[in-house]
Design an enzyme around this catalytic site. Structure first.
Site, PDB file in Angstrom:
ATOM      1  N   GLN A  34      33.190  41.946  52.444  1.00 54.31           N
ATOM      2  CA  GLN A  34      32.991  41.622  51.018  1.00 54.31           C
ATOM      3  C   GLN A  34      32.282  40.288  50.799  1.00 54.31           C
ATOM      4  O   GLN A  34      31.720  40.038  49.746  1.00 54.31           O
ATOM      5  CB  GLN A  34      34.335  41.632  50.266  1.00 54.31           C
ATOM      6  CG  GLN A  34      35.229  40.424  50.488  1.00 54.31           C
ATOM      7  CD  GLN A  34      36.042  40.478  51.775  1.00 54.31           C
ATOM      8  OE1 GLN A  34      35.998  41.458  52.498  1.00 54.31           O
ATOM      9  NE2 GLN A  34      36.794  39.425  52.074  1.00 54.31           N
ATOM     10  N   ASP A  82      34.043  42.426  60.007  1.00 51.59           N
ATOM     11  CA  ASP A  82      35.237  42.140  59.198  1.00 51.59           C
ATOM     12  C   ASP A  82      34.843  41.324  57.968  1.00 51.59           C
ATOM     13  O   ASP A  82      33.778  40.708  57.939  1.00 51.59           O
ATOM     14  CB  ASP A  82      36.273  41.371  60.043  1.00 51.59           C
ATOM     15  CG  ASP A  82      37.673  41.472  59.449  1.00 51.59           C
ATOM     16  OD1 ASP A  82      37.897  42.327  58.569  1.00 51.59           O
ATOM     17  OD2 ASP A  82      38.556  40.695  59.874  1.00 51.59           O
ATOM     18  N   GLU A  83      35.688  41.299  56.964  1.00 51.48           N
ATOM     19  CA  GLU A  83      35.464  40.531  55.726  1.00 51.48           C
ATOM     20  C   GLU A  83      34.090  40.827  55.130  1.00 51.48           C
ATOM     21  O   GLU A  83      33.368  39.939  54.686  1.00 51.48           O
ATOM     22  CB  GLU A  83      35.614  39.019  55.994  1.00 51.48           C
ATOM     23  CG  GLU A  83      36.921  38.614  56.654  1.00 51.48           C
ATOM     24  CD  GLU A  83      38.126  38.623  55.714  1.00 51.48           C
ATOM     25  OE1 GLU A  83      37.971  39.036  54.544  1.00 51.48           O
ATOM     26  OE2 GLU A  83      39.208  38.225  56.165  1.00 51.48           O
ATOM     27  N   CYS A 136      51.444  45.227  43.297  1.00 54.70           N
ATOM     28  CA  CYS A 136      51.025  46.527  42.773  1.00 54.70           C
ATOM     29  C   CYS A 136      50.302  46.309  41.439  1.00 54.70           C
ATOM     30  O   CYS A 136      50.271  45.204  40.905  1.00 54.70           O
ATOM     31  CB  CYS A 136      52.242  47.434  42.577  1.00 54.70           C
ATOM     32  SG  CYS A 136      53.302  46.899  41.232  1.00 54.70           S
ATOM     33  N   CYS A 196      52.591  44.705  38.711  1.00 51.97           N
ATOM     34  CA  CYS A 196      53.027  43.313  38.891  1.00 51.97           C
ATOM     35  C   CYS A 196      51.853  42.335  39.009  1.00 51.97           C
ATOM     36  O   CYS A 196      52.043  41.128  38.963  1.00 51.97           O
ATOM     37  CB  CYS A 196      53.907  43.189  40.128  1.00 51.97           C
ATOM     38  SG  CYS A 196      55.399  44.207  40.065  1.00 51.97           S
TER      39      CYS A 196
HETATM   40 ZN    ZN Z   1      55.064  45.600  42.004  1.00 48.96          ZN
END
Ligand code: ZN
Ligand code: ADP
Length: 194
Positions: free
Chosen positions: A90, A87-88, A182, A185
């Site tokens: 990165q 996991d993790e 997203c 945003c």
């Molecule tokens: Zn958004």
């Protein structure tokens, strides 16, 4: 044809809250149900919820072994292990790519989960290379907390670094520090974090 039984690399990636840990835990549990020998690792840097467990934001958990460096995975790898979950991913150095390849070449199944992008929306550490060499890649999306669309980015929502965190990229945390957004945003924080 891609067969699960052969040695290979699977990557589970996406933004924070996209369900990577849930999916990793689900695959580990299914491997355990199939009575396969599984070893689970995560980097020692991620201590947000628990010293050793992988815990999803929805509360599922599974035990993991903490490693400080990628090569410790090879040192701790048992001969009869068939499935290696990390996991993790990165947070490991690029050395993790060779190590995943080596383990897959031994005929073992490697499942690697991690953030594909850092909070700036840049590809995160070894992830781009892992995506390239993996047999199977799944990219998950969260829900944008601003507009409700599918979220591909992790928005950092603090400006000041908490004490003890020296690198802005590897700030580890959950809902207190980040939220899912997203592309539209998502905003990259200003110079204070460089
Ligand atoms: Zn958004
Ligand atoms: P990741 O490992 O990708 O950070 P987790 O598997 O830990 O994700 O958590 C996913 C869970 O987080 C979801 O099932 C949901 O219960 C919860 N969650 C909280 N905020 C969001 C969000 N904005 N979008 C989607 N899921 C969210």
């Amino acid at each position: 044809m891609f067969t699960e039984a052969n040695g290979h690399i699977e990557v589970i990636c996406g933004s924070m809250f996209s369900g990577k840990s849930e999916e990793l835990i689900r695959r580990i549990k299914r491997a355990q149900i199939a009575r396969l020998k599984v070893q689970v690792f995560k980097p020692a840097i991620d201590q947000r919820f628990s010293l050793t467990d992988i815990v999803s934001h929805s509360g599922f958990s599974i035990q993991a072994v903490l490693v400080n460096e990628a090569r410790e995975i090879l040192e701790k790898l048992k001969n009869d292990t068939q499935v290696i979950a990390i996991d993790e991913i990165q947070f490991f150095s690029k050395e993790i790519i060779k190590i995943c390849q080596k383990i897959a070449n031994m005929g073992k199944r490697v499942i690697a989960a991690g953030l594909d992008q850092d909070f700036r929306g840049e590809p995160f550490g070894p992830i781009p290379f892992l995506l390239a060499v993996a047999e199977k890649v799944d990219k998950f999306q969260a829900i944008c907390v601003i507009c409700g669309a599918s979220a591909s980015r992790s928005q950092r929502i603090i400006n000041e670094m908490p004490a003890g965190y020296d690198s802005p990229i590897v700030l580890v945390g959950a809902s207190e520090y980040y939220e899912a957004r997203c592309r539209k945003c998502h905003q990259v924080p200003k110079a204070v974090l460089v």
